[in-house]
Design a protein around this motif. Sequence first.
Motif, PDB file in Angstrom:
ATOM      1  N   VAL A   1      -6.075   4.685   7.748  1.00 14.02           N
ATOM      2  CA  VAL A   1      -4.964   3.614   7.550  1.00 14.02           C
ATOM      3  C   VAL A   1      -5.448   2.805   6.263  1.00 14.02           C
ATOM      4  CG1 VAL A   1      -3.988   1.811   8.413  1.00 14.02           C
ATOM      5  CG2 VAL A   1      -4.152   3.633   9.729  1.00 14.02           C
ATOM      6  N   LEU A   2      -6.667   2.012   6.453  1.00 11.47           N
ATOM      7  CA  LEU A   2      -7.331   1.037   5.616  1.00 11.47           C
ATOM      8  C   LEU A   2      -7.579   1.558   4.199  1.00 11.47           C
ATOM      9  CD1 LEU A   2      -9.508  -1.151   8.015  1.00 11.47           C
ATOM     10  CD2 LEU A   2      -6.967  -1.362   7.492  1.00 11.47           C
ATOM     11  N   LEU A   3      -8.075   2.774   4.117  1.00 10.06           N
ATOM     12  CA  LEU A   3      -8.531   3.204   2.773  1.00 10.06           C
ATOM     13  C   LEU A   3      -7.261   3.653   1.924  1.00 10.06           C
ATOM     14  CD1 LEU A   3     -11.625   5.458   3.615  1.00 10.06           C
ATOM     15  CD2 LEU A   3     -11.824   3.216   2.608  1.00 10.06           C
TER      16      LEU A   3
ATOM     17  N   LEU B   1       3.083   7.654   9.284  1.00  8.83           N
ATOM     18  CA  LEU B   1       2.372   8.354   8.261  1.00  8.83           C
ATOM     19  C   LEU B   1       0.831   8.708   8.344  1.00  8.83           C
ATOM     20  CD1 LEU B   1       4.851   7.231   5.410  1.00  8.83           C
ATOM     21  CD2 LEU B   1       5.055   9.366   6.740  1.00  8.83           C
ATOM     22  N   ALA B   2       0.330   7.332   8.477  1.00 11.56           N
ATOM     23  CA  ALA B   2      -1.239   7.463   8.336  1.00 11.56           C
ATOM     24  C   ALA B   2      -1.800   8.158   9.568  1.00 11.56           C
ATOM     25  CB  ALA B   2      -1.630   6.003   8.509  1.00 11.56           C
TER      26      ALA B   2
ATOM     27  N   ALA C   1      -0.518   3.754  -0.311  1.00 14.87           N
ATOM     28  CA  ALA C   1       0.762   3.818   0.679  1.00 14.87           C
ATOM     29  C   ALA C   1       1.549   2.615   0.231  1.00 14.87           C
ATOM     30  CB  ALA C   1       0.314   3.796   2.074  1.00 14.87           C
ATOM     31  N   MET C   2       1.190   1.416   0.298  1.00 16.22           N
ATOM     32  CA  MET C   2       1.919   0.170   0.157  1.00 16.22           C
ATOM     33  C   MET C   2       2.339   0.045  -1.102  1.00 16.22           C
ATOM     34  SD  MET C   2       1.825  -1.154   3.227  1.00 16.22           S
ATOM     35  CE  MET C   2       2.366  -2.818   2.981  1.00 16.22           C
ATOM     36  N   ALA C   3       1.758   0.578  -2.169  1.00 17.37           N
ATOM     37  CA  ALA C   3       2.249   0.520  -3.420  1.00 17.37           C
ATOM     38  C   ALA C   3       3.474   1.467  -3.469  1.00 17.37           C
ATOM     39  CB  ALA C   3       1.210   0.869  -4.518  1.00 17.37           C
ATOM     40  N   LEU C   4       3.403   2.426  -2.948  1.00 18.00           N
ATOM     41  CA  LEU C   4       4.414   3.346  -3.000  1.00 18.00           C
ATOM     42  C   LEU C   4       5.752   2.945  -2.119  1.00 18.00           C
ATOM     43  CD1 LEU C   4       2.672   6.859  -2.903  1.00 18.00           C
ATOM     44  CD2 LEU C   4       3.798   5.535  -4.620  1.00 18.00           C
ATOM     45  N   LEU C   5       5.595   2.356  -0.708  1.00 14.65           N
ATOM     46  CA  LEU C   5       6.565   2.237   0.006  1.00 14.65           C
ATOM     47  C   LEU C   5       7.245   0.769   0.047  1.00 14.65           C
ATOM     48  CD1 LEU C   5       4.655   3.247   3.461  1.00 14.65           C
ATOM     49  CD2 LEU C   5       6.486   4.400   2.348  1.00 14.65           C
TER      50      LEU C   5
END
Length: 241
Positions: free
Chosen positions: A177-179, A78-79, A184-188
């Motif tokens: 990716v890092l920013l 995705l990134a 993204a992790m909060a959603l995934l």
Amino acid sequence: MAGLAIDGSNPDVSLLYDINGLAGSAPDWFDRGAEFAGKYGIVTALVLVGLWCWWSVRRQRAAEDSVAAVAGLLWAPLAAGVALLVNIPIREFVGRERPYVDHPGLDVLVPLRTDFSFVSDHATMAMALATGIFVAHRGFGLAAIGLALVEGFSWVYMGAHYPTDVIGGLALGTAVVLLLAPLAMALLTPLVSAVCRSGRAGLLVRSRAARDADRAEAAEAPGTRPLGIPEQRPDDNNLAA
């Protein structure tokens, strides 16, 4: 930036000639191999590293670790897509011509293209995938980053990009990716957690052996249900009783 590229005293141009000059003394089979690797091979290798990483992280001891790792692996492609979209206006704004436009003496190993050179799409995509894998697993991520660096080098070797095109792509892929990783992790992560708790689909997050270990742990601690264990429903016989 296009003006800078014409100046032969520019280190960017000098390094371009040094790297591309290796193609002149290399055997033809090596050049063909470099072309295949740059176009398809390394990206394919990155996908395989990602799949190997996924297969490995499913066996992690803690279900929470598996969930976080799989979420990171989902974020990687995705990134890469987001990074490529971000690069579209960058390339149009900078408007840097391909190196073979201003330097016709280069040994170009790929078909000539008319699109702009800065930032390299291939380097951007490769580094975004590699950094996403690194977020999921440090060991596999380091191997993936090594592949991404080879991907960028190959396009300078083939005369299709300046070194700074590649450096810009590596930086862009890493930054996206890092920013955006926290969001993204909060959603995934909740999505992957829900999959982990389901039946057969949960095997995408936790291997069968890991889930069996979760059940054994739950049996030793009554009243708890680790993340990797799907909720058990009473069967019809129990209901009838």
